[in-house]
Design an enzyme around this catalytic site. Structure first.
Site, mmCIF file in Angstrom:
data_model
loop_
_atom_site.group_PDB
_atom_site.id
_atom_site.type_symbol
_atom_site.label_atom_id
_atom_site.label_comp_id
_atom_site.label_asym_id
_atom_site.label_seq_id
_atom_site.Cartn_x
_atom_site.Cartn_y
_atom_site.Cartn_z
ATOM 1 C CG HIS A 1 -9.342 46.298 50.561
ATOM 2 N ND1 HIS A 1 -10.677 46.730 50.796
ATOM 3 C CD2 HIS A 1 -8.844 47.496 50.211
ATOM 4 C CE1 HIS A 1 -10.670 48.000 50.336
ATOM 5 N NE2 HIS A 1 -9.720 48.301 50.142
ATOM 6 C CD GLU B 1 -13.604 53.928 51.576
ATOM 7 O OE1 GLU B 1 -13.586 53.887 50.460
ATOM 8 O OE2 GLU B 1 -12.790 53.767 52.409
HETATM 9 N N1 ADE Z 1 -7.292 54.031 47.296
HETATM 10 C C1 ADE Z 1 -6.594 53.792 48.187
HETATM 11 N N2 ADE Z 1 -7.454 53.612 49.465
HETATM 12 C C2 ADE Z 1 -8.565 53.571 49.008
HETATM 13 C C3 ADE Z 1 -10.103 53.627 49.669
HETATM 14 N N3 ADE Z 1 -10.029 53.141 51.312
HETATM 15 N N4 ADE Z 1 -11.088 53.894 48.991
HETATM 16 C C4 ADE Z 1 -11.154 54.177 47.885
HETATM 17 N N5 ADE Z 1 -9.956 54.339 47.107
HETATM 18 C C5 ADE Z 1 -8.876 54.023 47.993
HETATM 19 ZN ZN ZN Z 2 -9.434 50.333 49.640
#
Ligand code: ADE
Ligand code: ZN
Length: 334
Positions: free
Chosen positions: A14, A197
């Site tokens: 990631h 998230e």
């Molecule tokens: N683009 C880059 N980093 C990200 C993240 N942590 N969450 C969502 N989109 C992203």
């Molecule tokens: Zn990300």
């Protein structure tokens, strides 16, 4: 333990390549390409990296990407990241790129892909780092734009293993992209998506059920639904967790509050990743170290993050076995 972590073989799953743009390179490219940026020095850029949520980061991150114009810029960006991988003993990496961030500014899809791909090939031959490339759709844009991006990706099937979904999670749930993910799956792409998230745990279920995802990016809000946690354990769904990112974007108040070690001990397939290291203060080793500092772990537990990442990676069974043996040998030698 610091020495053990530094030398541990690592697999990153990631990483947004645009998020590895260090302020020094941002400055160099701004000058090379005659692009105005609203900072006077790399130090001033770093000082501006104070975020209170995902959106406050994304606004600055998309602005930073404006200095990337030519194929050589995308090559330089990717090569700089690979050198950091080498320093951190990252042996395999699967990187995201956001083509729409560039095509919306008039940069050709090919310019982006060719620059990144050239550096990845050189990383393979000169640094011994294997890699895969994953295209992310920007979820704040509409599904028609994602369909157009998928069309542009078709001639590059040999260079792009999968598609993902990133950007603002709140207000842009996975179901918005169901049809384009279905088409990507039909075309033979693997699928992943950011979920859980900032958004609710329902987004994680829907990512698995509606987008056919083989991994979930972040996923830390799964703990809000015990049935989902049970599912993630049962199905061994990999979560690509990004500890320093979560701290910087206030998903958790402190590393002590982060749930990654709790999830590891419940036997979820959790992995450690750096997300946007130039913005969040650390690459892979820094992320491992930050977790271990806040949550004392055994060497076996720390190495489990690498074993999980190998299992979750998009590489052949033979290569998985080779990297697993490499990591086992390291653990036993210590
Ligand atoms: N683009 C880059 N980093 C990200 C993240 N942590 N969450 C969502 N989109 C992203
Ligand atoms: Zn990300």
């Amino acid at each position: 333990m610091n020495q053990f972590i530094a030398g541990l073989p690592k697999v990153e799953l990631h990483l947004h390549i645009e998020g590895s743009l260090e302020p020094e390179l941002m400055f160099a490219l701004a000058e090379r390409n005659q692009i105005a940026i609203p900072y006077r020095s790399p130090e001033e850029v770093r000082a501006a990296y104070q975020f209170h949520n995902l959106q406050s980061f994304l606004d600055i991150y998309y602005q930073g990407a404006n200095v990337l114009i030519h194929e050589q810029d995308f090559y330089d960006l990717t090569w700089a990241y690979l050198l950091r991988c080498k320093a951190d003993n990252v042996v395999h990496t699967e990187i995201f790129f956001d083509p729409q961030t560039h095509t919306e500014r008039g940069i050709a899809f090919e310019t982006v892909v060719h620059g990144i791909h050239r550096a990845l090939e050189q990383g393979r031959t000169e640094l011994g780092i294997s890699s895969q490339l994953i295209l992310c759709f920007l979820r704040h844009l509409d599904q028609d734009a994602a369909f157009r991006t998928l069309e542009q990706a078709m001639p590059h099937r040999d260079k792009i293993i999968g598609v993902g979904l990133d950007s603002s999670e709140l207000g842009h749930p996975p179901e918005k992209f169901k049809d384009v993910f279905e088409k990507a799956l039909e075309a033979g792409f693997l699928t992943v998506a950011h979920a859980g998230e900032e958004g609710p745990s329902q987004n994680i279920d829907n990512t698995l059920d509606l987008l056919g995802a083989t991994r979930v990016d972040h996923g830390v809000r799964c703990v809000e639904d015990p049935a989902l946690v049970a599912r993630l354990i049962r199905e061994q769904v990999p979560l690509t967790v990004c500890p320093l990112s979560n701290l910087k974007l206030k998903v958790f108040e402190s590393m002590r509050d982060h749930n990654i070690v709790e999830l590891l001990r419940k036997e979820l397939c959790v992995t450690i990743n750096s997300d946007d290291p130039a913005y969040f203060g650390g690459y892979m080793t820094d992320n491992f170290q930050a977790v271990a500092d806040a949550h004392p772990m055994s060497r076996e537990e720390i190495a489990q993050f690498t074993f999980n990442a190998i299992m979750a990676s998009f590489i052949s069974e033979e290569e998985k076995q080779r990297l697993t043996q490499l990591t086992r040998n390291y653990l036993e030698s210590f």
